[in-house]
Design a protein around this motif. Structure first.
Motif, PDB file in Angstrom:
ATOM      1  N   ALA A  84      -5.033   5.811  -4.307  1.00 53.40           N
ATOM      2  CA  ALA A  84      -5.409   6.713  -3.697  1.00 53.40           C
ATOM      3  C   ALA A  84      -5.137   7.981  -4.439  1.00 53.40           C
ATOM      4  O   ALA A  84      -5.569   8.953  -4.460  1.00 53.40           O
ATOM      5  CB  ALA A  84      -4.524   6.858  -2.389  1.00 53.40           C
ATOM      6  N   LEU A  85      -4.130   7.576  -5.339  1.00 54.71           N
ATOM      7  CA  LEU A  85      -3.752   8.685  -6.490  1.00 54.71           C
ATOM      8  C   LEU A  85      -4.154   8.238  -7.823  1.00 54.71           C
ATOM      9  O   LEU A  85      -3.939   7.031  -7.984  1.00 54.71           O
ATOM     10  CB  LEU A  85      -2.507   9.387  -6.400  1.00 54.71           C
ATOM     11  N   PRO A 130       0.297  25.429 -12.283  1.00 59.26           N
ATOM     12  CA  PRO A 130       0.878  23.961 -12.286  1.00 59.26           C
ATOM     13  C   PRO A 130       1.737  23.932 -11.016  1.00 59.26           C
ATOM     14  O   PRO A 130       2.530  24.632 -10.863  1.00 59.26           O
ATOM     15  CB  PRO A 130       1.630  23.956 -13.727  1.00 59.26           C
ATOM     16  N   LYS A 131       2.051  22.439 -10.770  1.00 59.23           N
ATOM     17  CA  LYS A 131       2.937  22.357  -9.424  1.00 59.23           C
ATOM     18  C   LYS A 131       4.512  22.047 -10.139  1.00 59.23           C
ATOM     19  O   LYS A 131       4.348  21.303 -11.259  1.00 59.23           O
ATOM     20  CB  LYS A 131       2.237  21.049  -8.910  1.00 59.23           C
ATOM     21  N   LYS A 132       5.131  22.004  -9.580  1.00 56.83           N
ATOM     22  CA  LYS A 132       6.678  21.607  -9.843  1.00 56.83           C
ATOM     23  C   LYS A 132       6.910  20.040  -9.544  1.00 56.83           C
ATOM     24  O   LYS A 132       7.505  19.821 -10.525  1.00 56.83           O
ATOM     25  CB  LYS A 132       7.566  22.395  -8.961  1.00 56.83           C
ATOM     26  N   HIS A 133       6.274  19.538  -8.700  1.00 53.90           N
ATOM     27  CA  HIS A 133       6.213  18.014  -8.444  1.00 53.90           C
ATOM     28  C   HIS A 133       4.889  17.361  -8.817  1.00 53.90           C
ATOM     29  O   HIS A 133       4.055  18.026  -8.525  1.00 53.90           O
ATOM     30  CB  HIS A 133       6.813  17.602  -7.273  1.00 53.90           C
ATOM     31  N   SER A 134       5.129  16.009  -9.466  1.00 52.51           N
ATOM     32  CA  SER A 134       3.709  15.339  -9.738  1.00 52.51           C
ATOM     33  C   SER A 134       3.101  14.869  -8.311  1.00 52.51           C
ATOM     34  O   SER A 134       3.832  14.898  -7.147  1.00 52.51           O
ATOM     35  CB  SER A 134       4.073  14.167 -10.540  1.00 52.51           C
ATOM     36  N   PRO A 135       1.918  14.663  -8.385  1.00 52.63           N
ATOM     37  CA  PRO A 135       1.176  14.060  -6.988  1.00 52.63           C
ATOM     38  C   PRO A 135       1.970  12.805  -6.656  1.00 52.63           C
ATOM     39  O   PRO A 135       2.258  12.652  -5.432  1.00 52.63           O
ATOM     40  CB  PRO A 135      -0.196  13.661  -7.300  1.00 52.63           C
ATOM     41  N   ARG A 136       2.629  12.096  -7.304  1.00 53.48           N
ATOM     42  CA  ARG A 136       3.338  10.743  -6.750  1.00 53.48           C
ATOM     43  C   ARG A 136       4.559  11.326  -6.155  1.00 53.48           C
ATOM     44  O   ARG A 136       4.849  10.658  -5.035  1.00 53.48           O
ATOM     45  CB  ARG A 136       3.704   9.727  -8.053  1.00 53.48           C
ATOM     46  N   LEU A 187       3.786  12.514  -2.755  1.00 57.65           N
ATOM     47  CA  LEU A 187       3.512  11.511  -1.935  1.00 57.65           C
ATOM     48  C   LEU A 187       4.554  10.995  -1.380  1.00 57.65           C
ATOM     49  O   LEU A 187       4.718  10.615  -0.193  1.00 57.65           O
ATOM     50  CB  LEU A 187       2.461  10.532  -2.622  1.00 57.65           C
ATOM     51  N   GLN A 188       5.688  10.898  -2.312  1.00 54.97           N
ATOM     52  CA  GLN A 188       6.783  10.184  -1.775  1.00 54.97           C
ATOM     53  C   GLN A 188       7.684  11.139  -0.802  1.00 54.97           C
ATOM     54  O   GLN A 188       8.280  10.731   0.465  1.00 54.97           O
ATOM     55  CB  GLN A 188       7.714   9.867  -3.025  1.00 54.97           C
ATOM     56  N   HIS A 189       7.453  12.417  -1.045  1.00 54.54           N
ATOM     57  CA  HIS A 189       8.445  13.377   0.013  1.00 54.54           C
ATOM     58  C   HIS A 189       7.546  13.355   1.198  1.00 54.54           C
ATOM     59  O   HIS A 189       8.235  13.341   2.343  1.00 54.54           O
ATOM     60  CB  HIS A 189       8.129  14.737  -0.634  1.00 54.54           C
ATOM     61  N   ALA A 190       6.237  13.359   1.216  1.00 55.50           N
ATOM     62  CA  ALA A 190       5.250  13.359   2.508  1.00 55.50           C
ATOM     63  C   ALA A 190       5.616  11.738   3.265  1.00 55.50           C
ATOM     64  O   ALA A 190       5.969  12.051   4.394  1.00 55.50           O
ATOM     65  CB  ALA A 190       3.854  13.357   2.393  1.00 55.50           C
ATOM     66  N   LEU A 191       5.950  10.805   2.708  1.00 55.92           N
ATOM     67  CA  LEU A 191       6.150   9.623   3.309  1.00 55.92           C
ATOM     68  C   LEU A 191       7.711   9.719   3.922  1.00 55.92           C
ATOM     69  O   LEU A 191       7.943   8.987   4.972  1.00 55.92           O
ATOM     70  CB  LEU A 191       5.870   8.461   2.344  1.00 55.92           C
ATOM     71  N   THR A 196       0.835  -1.234   0.095  1.00 59.44           N
ATOM     72  CA  THR A 196      -0.135  -0.069  -0.201  1.00 59.44           C
ATOM     73  C   THR A 196       0.970   1.167   0.043  1.00 59.44           C
ATOM     74  O   THR A 196       2.201   1.087   0.097  1.00 59.44           O
ATOM     75  CB  THR A 196      -1.091  -0.149   1.032  1.00 59.44           C
ATOM     76  N   CYS A 197       0.100   2.316  -0.211  1.00 59.95           N
ATOM     77  CA  CYS A 197       1.027   3.560  -0.115  1.00 59.95           C
ATOM     78  C   CYS A 197       1.074   4.427   1.477  1.00 59.95           C
ATOM     79  O   CYS A 197       1.075   5.539   1.195  1.00 59.95           O
ATOM     80  CB  CYS A 197       0.411   4.669  -1.043  1.00 59.95           C
ATOM     81  N   SER A 198       0.617   3.783   2.229  1.00 57.12           N
ATOM     82  CA  SER A 198       0.783   3.961   3.648  1.00 57.12           C
ATOM     83  C   SER A 198       1.759   3.401   4.459  1.00 57.12           C
ATOM     84  O   SER A 198       1.865   2.066   4.370  1.00 57.12           O
ATOM     85  CB  SER A 198      -0.735   4.041   4.321  1.00 57.12           C
ATOM     86  N   PHE A 199       2.480   3.965   5.461  1.00 53.61           N
ATOM     87  CA  PHE A 199       3.582   3.488   6.104  1.00 53.61           C
ATOM     88  C   PHE A 199       2.955   2.641   7.503  1.00 53.61           C
ATOM     89  O   PHE A 199       1.975   2.859   8.036  1.00 53.61           O
ATOM     90  CB  PHE A 199       4.439   4.468   6.589  1.00 53.61           C
ATOM     91  N   ASP A 200       3.655   1.538   7.513  1.00 53.95           N
ATOM     92  CA  ASP A 200       2.945   0.202   8.455  1.00 53.95           C
ATOM     93  C   ASP A 200       3.640   0.567   9.738  1.00 53.95           C
ATOM     94  O   ASP A 200       5.220   0.446   9.729  1.00 53.95           O
ATOM     95  CB  ASP A 200       3.310  -0.938   8.087  1.00 53.95           C
ATOM     96  N   VAL A 201       3.338   1.512  10.880  1.00 54.35           N
ATOM     97  CA  VAL A 201       3.907   1.690  12.053  1.00 54.35           C
ATOM     98  C   VAL A 201       4.444   0.393  12.783  1.00 54.35           C
ATOM     99  O   VAL A 201       5.314   0.815  13.667  1.00 54.35           O
ATOM    100  CB  VAL A 201       2.996   2.861  12.895  1.00 54.35           C
ATOM    101  N   THR A 202       3.851  -0.651  12.506  1.00 53.09           N
ATOM    102  CA  THR A 202       4.388  -1.991  13.036  1.00 53.09           C
ATOM    103  C   THR A 202       6.035  -2.027  12.691  1.00 53.09           C
ATOM    104  O   THR A 202       6.458  -2.872  13.557  1.00 53.09           O
ATOM    105  CB  THR A 202       3.486  -2.944  12.662  1.00 53.09           C
ATOM    106  N   TYR A 203       6.539  -1.630  11.768  1.00 54.93           N
ATOM    107  CA  TYR A 203       7.957  -1.713  11.306  1.00 54.93           C
ATOM    108  C   TYR A 203       8.572  -1.141  12.316  1.00 54.93           C
ATOM    109  O   TYR A 203       9.869  -1.328  12.633  1.00 54.93           O
ATOM    110  CB  TYR A 203       8.145  -1.283   9.927  1.00 54.93           C
TER     111      TYR A 203
END
Length: 934
Positions: free
Chosen positions: A205-206, A230-236, A239-243, A147-154
């Motif tokens: 999600a995206l 227009p945004k400098k970075h794509s949504p993906r 999302l990578q930066h946020a993760l 998935t595209c969400s971090f698993d906090v159990t790691y």
């Protein structure tokens, strides 16, 4: 061997990899891949290796189904790509859908919840050990998540791995101390602090266009932003930066990541991307076609200039398309909007692999005074030696030289329980809180000493309280602990003696030992040495009934039926005439009791014997003229099953059965441990008799107007019932025939009909009968309750009570022709709700001074079938004329299987009985009286 397909790590290390001479001296980058996979047929981790290696390494739809995965479902597979100098290590565990299904199928055997939990935790511990192996040998680690969400159990998993690594580090150092690697590698047990990268899979999600430069959905836009700009970075990319920010913040806060990378389990780059989002799941066939098109595009755009080194290696290292986020100043922009073009997975990963292959290493320490971390790029040969040693110590443990270290490493796995087994920690805490409540429920309303029944009832109550509060996998283990604690509390000075008296009363002492012969009781010993005592006392009379004395509640048959009466014998009955019953006479100094193996089932001794007895009595009651002579066995004083109602022959009534040699010769080596009854083996006698027969005096010792002069009788109940026995003048062939005495019509003369041989003939009046034609005997069944109150019974449900002079009017025919109850309710009940029973204690017989004898055949059935029938050691006892005889019945009845307890409140009393036919008369052979002259 050249690598053509991946293989298990154990086989890979044992095989001889044939390296190309061009790459033999160059170092290799070790890339480990682990994580979770989705429920789709193909594994994302395996498809990543196909993408990175530009080869069809793994099947499109996963590995074969029959592939075995030992070690709790965890397996490391290796693939060595010599051209790119990258060794791939792929970890498969229960986090993957295929192995999860296999583990679930293995658990369908119906094991308990706690056992299933232990299986899962064992698989999780093995997965942690395999992960620690990867963290000890890899330069770069790739965590794949579906998935595209971090698993906090790691976060918890990595903290557990770090703790395990610190505990196992001395053992790992001892394992690789002889390997040809640097000192820093031997000290830290790894070539470098590995860099951890994250690969997430876009799961809806995206929505990203196929070109990767499309606009995101409203959920991906920043709140309050201008959607037209227009945004400098794509949504993906956003999302990578946020993760990345989220992961870094979580690991820093939990101290998994610190300023000094040398002290961490892994590192993440400070100025490079370490999160990549794969743009959604795709068809495996489509992915294969995409790889083919990408390879063709590479060949078309390839520059014609000369290249040094291997062609394929140069293509992979110097791709014409540079990662856009690495050198953003020279990045390509899309034609229409100005967004940076997203890089591919290979471009994302190869920037980290380049640092390893070029021996630059990772400088991921932060802070004011960063410490340099060690880095080593080994050749395949050196790496394989270290990997083999660690494999034997951490995963295999089959080699003899590393078996001891392997056991120690397995012992360190218990450090994982505090981090990984949160369910067990919660369950343990919950169950430990429930245990004091259960202990209080067990100890509530408990006496100081109590029996096993009370212990089991209280334990069941404690378990009910425990089950209301306890939860989880520790439920069963703590329930067993509760059981053990309650048992220890009970056995530690609170256990009551389990022995029950012959009247079904518990011994009131705590658990104790019985004193041996000649040993005195000792209260101070542990356990104490004491005699059984139920604190129950009753009043009983002696053998003849003339003296009463208190007695303790007996616990053995000798104390109940012999010892008490022997004590009173010296004070009262010793001078009376006794009829002695045969008992065991030993011929050896150490006789042994007979084995407890009755010849037949107990069902054959109760109801069947009673029915045969009734049939015999009925036949005897309607067949006048029985023989008065005694059988040979009776004259010898033997008690056998071939006599009386215990005969097993099918002959006609009245025919005597000659006793066998076994019947005539009782054993002198083995004795009967209990009482004699219908189910006992033949030829065995007890060491004492539980019956007693004494003669109080001549017949005139009984006064029918005043009754018995003995203590304890209720007023008006000490009278015997009259029994008129007809004495006839018979022909010579009729002399010696017995009279049936079951109150049948043959026992009495018909009205208006004279007796044969009497004056007046057949039609004479009854008043013409001579006075000596009828002899009067007296019979009395005495009952005695526990308080010493005694009375006679005139029937199964009637008490003798004479109010005026002259004695009782009821004849004895009713009591002689019916079964008399062994227990009847006492006429003098106490104030309590529990009824008091009186037990049949004695039988009084007054034999007149007349030419007759009375034959006594007592038989008692003290319980419902299959209870056997008890009788004295002599089946038939002949009472001579002119005597007042007293037969004492046993106080308690015991078989080889245990005592026959008195009836409870809800049990019918009719099943406890003295069988009818206990008395019958036999005329002697006197000379015919002279005929009187008129």
């Amino acid at each position: 061997m050249k690598m053509a397909a991946p293989m298990p790590l154990g086989a890979f290390l044992l095989s001889e990899v044939q390296e190309d001479s061009l790459y033999r001296d160059e170092g290799l980058c070790v890339l480990g891949i682990f994580g979770k996979s989705s429920l789709q047929p193909g594994s994302a981790k395996e498809s990543l290796i196909n993408t990175l290696a530009d080869k069809h390494v793994f099947p499109l739809f996963g590995a074969e189904q029959d592939e075995e995965t030992p070690d709790g479902g965890s397996l490391i597979r290796a693939y060595y790509n010599q051209e790119s100098r990258v060794l791939y290590l792929l970890l498969t565990s229960v986090c993957d859908n295929r192995e999860l299904l296999r583990a679930c199928e293995a658990l369908e055997a119906g094991i308990s919840h706690a056992e299933a939990h232990e299986v899962w935790k064992g698989a999780e511990r093995q997965q942690c050990l395999h992960l620690l192996y990867l963290f000890s040998l890899c330069h770069v680690l790739l965590l794949v998540h579906p998935t595209c969400s971090f698993d906090v159990t790691y976060d918890r998993l990595f903290r557990a791995l770090d703790a395990l690594r610190q505990k196992a580090l001395p053992l790992l150092r001892a394992a690789i101390k002889d390997c040809p690697v640097s000192k820093e590698w031997k000290l830290n047990c790894r070539p470098c602090p590995p860099r951890l990268l994250f690969v997430f899979q876009l799961n809806g999600a995206l929505k990203v266009s196929s070109g990767g430069a499309g606009m995101g959905t409203a959920s991906a836009e920043a709140p309050g932003g201008n959607p037209e700009k227009p945004k400098k970075h794509s949504p993906r990319r956003r999302l990578q930066h946020a993760l990345e920010d989220q992961i870094y913040r979580i690991f820093r806060k939990s101290r998994v990541l610190t300023n000094q990378s040398i002290n961490c389990l892994f590192t993440v780059p400070a100025n490079q991307a370490f999160v990549y989002v794969v743009p959604g799941p795709e068809d495996p066939v489509g992915a294969l076609l995409g790889q083919l098109r990408a390879n063709c595009a590479l060949r078309e755009n390839e520059s014609p200039g000369p290249m040094t080194g291997p062609r394929r290696y140069q293509q992979l290292r110097h791709s014409p398309r540079q990662p856009s986020f690495n050198v953003e100043s020279s990045s390509l922009t899309s034609a229409g909007g100005g967004q940076l073009v997203d890089c591919t997975l290979k471009e994302f990963l190869w920037q980290h692999v380049e640092l390893v292959l070029t021996k630059k290493g990772f400088d991921d320490s932060v802070g004011r005074n960063p410490q340099p971390s060690h880095f080593e790029l080994p050749t395949y040969t050196k790496w394989a030696q270290v990997a083999s040693r660690l494999y034997q110590v951490m995963l295999s443990g089959k080699e003899e030289d590393s078996a001891e270290l392997a056991l120690k490493v397995q012992g360190q796995l218990k450090v994982l329980e505090g981090f990984l087994d949160a369910d067990a920690k919660f369950s343990e805490s919950r169950c430990q809180k429930a245990l004091p409540l259960a202990h209080s429920a067990y100890q509530s309303s408990l006496p100081h000493n109590y029996t096993t029944t009370v212990h089991k009832n209280q334990l069941a109550q404690a378990l009910r309280v425990y089950s209301q509060h306890a939860r989880g996998v520790a439920f069963q283990r703590c329930a067993l602990q509760l059981h053990d604690d309650c048992y220890k509390f009970w056995s530690n000075g609170h256990q009551l003696c389990e022995e029950r008296s012959l009247t079904d009363q518990h011994c009131m002492h705590k658990f104790h030992l019985l004193p041996k012969t000649g040993e005195k009781p000792e209260m101070d010993r542990n356990p104490p040495v004491l005699h059984h005592n139920s604190r129950g006392r009753s009043t009983s009379s002696c053998n003849c009934g003339r003296k009463q004395a208190p007695r303790d509640d007996p616990f053995d048959i000798k104390a109940a039926n012999y010892d008490f009466y022997q004590l009173l014998e010296e004070k009262c009955c010793s001078k009376l005439e006794h009829t002695h019953f045969p008992v065991f006479q030993p011929s050896t100094p150490d006789p042994a009791p007979a084995r407890n193996d009755p010849p037949g089932p107990p069902d054959t001794g109760g109801e069947a014997e009673g029915e045969r007895l009734k049939d015999k009595e009925e036949a005897a009651g309607h067949t006048p003229g029985e023989s008065t002579s005694l059988s040979l066995a009776l004259s010898l004083g033997q008690s056998t099953d071939s006599l009386g109602p215990y005969g097993g022959g099918d002959g006609a009534e009245g025919q005597e059965k000659r006793p066998s040699l076994v019947d005539r010769q009782p054993s002198t080596v083995e004795y009967l441990p209990g009482m004699l009854h219908s189910g006992c083996p033949k030829g065995l006698l007890p060491t004492f008799s539980s019956w007693s027969l004494v003669k109080l005096g001549p017949a005139k010792a009984y006064n029918c107007h005043s009754g018995l002069d003995q203590p304890g009788f209720l007023p008006g109940s000490a009278f015997l019932l009259p029994w008129d026995i007809v004495i006839r003048c018979r022909a010579e062939e009729e002399v010696g025939q017995a009279e049936p005495l079951d109150a049948g019509p043959s026992s009495w003369p018909a009205p208006n009909k004279a007796l044969p041989g009497k004056r007046g003939g057949a039609g004479g009046q009854a008043r013409g009968r001579r006075r000596d034609d009828v002899a009067r005997a007296f019979v009395g069944f005495e009952y005695e309750d526990g308080r010493g109150r005694r009375f006679m019974s005139s029937g199964p449900d009637k008490v003798v009570k004479v109010l005026g002079p002259g004695g009782p009017k009821e004849p004895a025919g009713r009591v002689l022709s019916s079964d008399m109850p062994l227990y009847i309710p006492s006429p003098a009940q106490g104030r309590g709700l529990k009824p008091h029973y009186a037990q049949l204690a004695r039988l009084y017989i007054v034999v007149p001074d007349a030419p007759l004898e009375i034959i006594l055949t007592p038989q008692v059935q003290p319980g419902p079938p299959p209870c056997p029938i008890f009788h004295p050691e002599r089946a038939e006892i002949v009472l001579p004329p002119d005597g007042l005889w007293v037969l004492r019945f046993p106080y308690a009845y015991v078989t080889e299987r245990g005592p026959c307890y008195p009836p409870k409140e809800n049990q019918p009393l009719a099943s406890y009985r003295a069988l009818r036919g206990i008395l019958r008369a036999s005329t002697a052979n006197p000379a015919p009286p002279p005929v009187q002259q008129q």
